[in-house]
Scaffold this active site. Structure first.
Site, mmCIF file in Angstrom:
data_model
loop_
_atom_site.group_PDB
_atom_site.id
_atom_site.type_symbol
_atom_site.label_atom_id
_atom_site.label_comp_id
_atom_site.label_asym_id
_atom_site.label_seq_id
_atom_site.Cartn_x
_atom_site.Cartn_y
_atom_site.Cartn_z
ATOM 1 N N ASN A 17 2.710 -4.496 -3.911
ATOM 2 C CA ASN A 17 2.567 -2.724 -3.793
ATOM 3 C C ASN A 17 1.823 -2.876 -2.445
ATOM 4 O O ASN A 17 1.785 -3.903 -1.767
ATOM 5 C CB ASN A 17 1.430 -2.219 -4.772
ATOM 6 N N LYS A 18 1.862 -1.551 -1.689
ATOM 7 C CA LYS A 18 1.651 -1.342 -0.542
ATOM 8 C C LYS A 18 0.468 -2.407 -0.013
ATOM 9 O O LYS A 18 -0.503 -2.510 -0.735
ATOM 10 C CB LYS A 18 0.955 -0.048 -0.321
ATOM 11 N N GLN B 101 0.072 6.726 4.341
ATOM 12 C CA GLN B 101 0.838 7.525 3.336
ATOM 13 C C GLN B 101 -0.420 8.163 2.414
ATOM 14 O O GLN B 101 -0.087 9.286 1.560
ATOM 15 C CB GLN B 101 1.422 6.311 2.456
ATOM 16 N N ASP C 279 6.054 -1.696 -6.258
ATOM 17 C CA ASP C 279 7.243 -1.831 -5.843
ATOM 18 C C ASP C 279 7.803 -3.299 -6.445
ATOM 19 O O ASP C 279 9.218 -2.895 -6.420
ATOM 20 C CB ASP C 279 7.165 -2.240 -4.349
ATOM 21 N N ARG D 43 10.650 7.389 0.665
ATOM 22 C CA ARG D 43 9.826 6.235 0.439
ATOM 23 C C ARG D 43 9.062 6.185 -1.090
ATOM 24 O O ARG D 43 9.171 7.229 -1.648
ATOM 25 C CB ARG D 43 8.694 6.135 1.611
ATOM 26 N N GLY D 44 8.416 5.210 -1.361
ATOM 27 C CA GLY D 44 8.243 5.062 -2.792
ATOM 28 C C GLY D 44 9.222 4.483 -3.775
ATOM 29 O O GLY D 44 10.622 4.974 -3.396
ATOM 30 N N ALA D 45 8.837 3.355 -4.169
ATOM 31 C CA ALA D 45 9.994 2.593 -5.047
ATOM 32 C C ALA D 45 10.948 3.485 -5.881
ATOM 33 O O ALA D 45 12.032 3.377 -5.971
ATOM 34 C CB ALA D 45 9.317 1.586 -5.888
ATOM 35 N N ARG E 226 15.497 -1.920 2.625
ATOM 36 C CA ARG E 226 14.229 -2.459 2.330
ATOM 37 C C ARG E 226 14.200 -3.448 1.102
ATOM 38 O O ARG E 226 14.638 -3.346 -0.031
ATOM 39 C CB ARG E 226 13.438 -1.089 1.721
HETATM 40 O O1 MRU Z 1 6.087 1.625 2.158
HETATM 41 P P1 MRU Z 1 6.108 2.906 1.098
HETATM 42 O O2 MRU Z 1 5.419 3.857 1.560
HETATM 43 O O3 MRU Z 1 7.345 2.787 0.557
HETATM 44 O O4 MRU Z 1 5.257 2.169 -0.075
HETATM 45 C C1 MRU Z 1 5.149 2.591 -1.253
HETATM 46 C C2 MRU Z 1 4.250 1.874 -2.398
HETATM 47 O O5 MRU Z 1 3.611 0.867 -1.955
HETATM 48 C C3 MRU Z 1 4.033 2.719 -3.565
HETATM 49 O O6 MRU Z 1 2.602 2.479 -4.203
HETATM 50 C C4 MRU Z 1 4.919 2.144 -4.403
HETATM 51 O O7 MRU Z 1 6.121 2.273 -3.996
HETATM 52 C C5 MRU Z 1 4.816 2.838 -5.672
HETATM 53 S S1 MRU Z 1 5.462 4.618 -5.522
HETATM 54 C C6 MRU Z 1 5.125 5.231 -7.260
#
Ligand code: MRU
Length: 330
Positions: A243-244, A192, A233, A45-47, A88
């Site tokens: 973002n999240k 997270q 993201d 996970r994480g973009a 995703r």
């Molecule tokens: O659902 P997730 O855990 O993949 O969400 C991740 C985020 O929102 C992060 O803040 C984003 O991907 C940036 S990671 C450098």
């Protein structure tokens, strides 16, 4: 920390982010189905990291659709690539990385794999540079003291190559004695922040504490936060940033309390084809993620839930968007 995803003898080796902090476990992904499942379930996970995983996923597809003589069944690889992209929808890094490695289809499976390695190496460099520049922005915004920096979700060495974006900026500040405290939000629904960011902060030996999600605006109002720094993201052409879930609320509270709100991401997160936040597809996840936790019901069984994975922060609430290429004050 070792890389959160890497390539080893025909397989993606990934840290399983669903079981941290209890266990540091690695998984080997060898089929497109496994890659899609790992991205969907947030094993990876994480973009930026899902971008790199997607790129290696196409390399797996290319090897599986190699015909005698080394030519690829390109249509079949493209079908698998689309399945990976669809796993995703919000983080544009996934589509970006997959499209990039697909340009190497004429060079066969080796060409696709080589491009995936290039995506990984570039992401490492980009995030390190973006993190350094973001730390400079934070030092400029708050020049006179060690900072108490609040961050949301996880944007560290688990979510990106190269040690992190927003988290990387926090580490940079600590490096020259400018970090008083990192404040990690829990990050509902999947924690997270509590599970992953706190684990990373603890391993890095950085001063930190965990903040109840719903207490973050109150912490700002109480003067406990000097700056907010988050990842992204997808950043639309006008600077609106996905973002999240919860980021938008933090940005509103930061603006109200005149606290700098800084977004850090690789340039690959900026999507010129998405004009504004209204055009960003927001992933909605299964109700099970919130009506159950660690195997137990958290509410009345059968309750319907609103569980978007992301929200959009309007550009006007953002002090600066920092990438390896630019410091953009939208
Ligand atoms: O659902 P997730 O855990 O993949 O969400 C991740 C985020 O929102 C992060 O803040 C984003 O991907 C940036 S990671 C450098």
């Amino acid at each position: 920390m070792e890389r959160p995803v890497d390539w080893d003898s025909g397989a993606i080796v990934a840290v399983d982010q669903t079981v941290l902090p209890a266990e540091l476990r690695h998984l080997r992904l060898t089929t497109v189905d496994e890659v899609v499942d790992a991205i969907r379930r947030l094993v990876v996970r994480g973009a930026p990291v899902i971008g790199v995983t997607g790129a290696f996923g196409v390399a797996i597809a290319a090897r599986q659709h190699e015909e005698p003589g080394g030519r690829l069944d390109q249509a079949a690889v493209r079908r698998d690539a689309q399945r990976i992209v669809d796993s995703r929808p919000t983080a544009v890094n996934l589509r970006w990385a997959v499209e990039r490695v697909l340009t190497r289809l004429p060079d066969g499976a080796d060409g696709v794999l080589a491009e995936a390695h290039t995506v990984l190496a570039e992401d490492e460099r980009a995030n390190r540079t973006a993190a350094r520049r973001a730390a400079d922005v934070l030092r400029d915004e708050c020049p006179d003291r060690p900072l108490r920096v609040l961050t949301h979700c996880n944007s560290g060495a688990l979510a990106t190559m190269g040690g992190g974006t927003a988290f990387g900026a926090i580490r940079e500040l600590a490096g020259d004695g400018r970090l008083e405290e990192a404040i990690a939000t829990e990050t509902r629904p999947l924690l997270q922040g509590a599970r992953l960011t706190v684990w990373e902060l603890h391993r890095a030996g950085l001063p930190h504490r965990l903040c109840v999600d719903s207490a973050a605006p109150a912490a700002m109002a109480a003067g406990l936060v000097d700056a907010v720094v988050v990842g992204a993201d997808r950043i639309a052409a006008n600077g609106d940033t996905a973002n999240k879930i919860g980021t938008y609320g933090l940005a509103c509270a930061a603006a109200h309390n005149r606290i700098p709100f800084v977004v850090v991401a690789p340039q690959s997160t900026v999507d010129a084809d998405t004009l504004s936040g209204a055009d960003i597809p927001i992933e909605e996840r299964d109700a099970d993620e919130v009506v159950r936790l660690a195997g137990a019901d958290t509410t009345v069984p059968g309750t319907r839930a609103y569980n978007p994975a992301f929200d959009v922060t309007p550009a006007g609430l953002i002090t600066a968007i920092v990438t390896e290429q630019q410091v953009w004050r939208p």
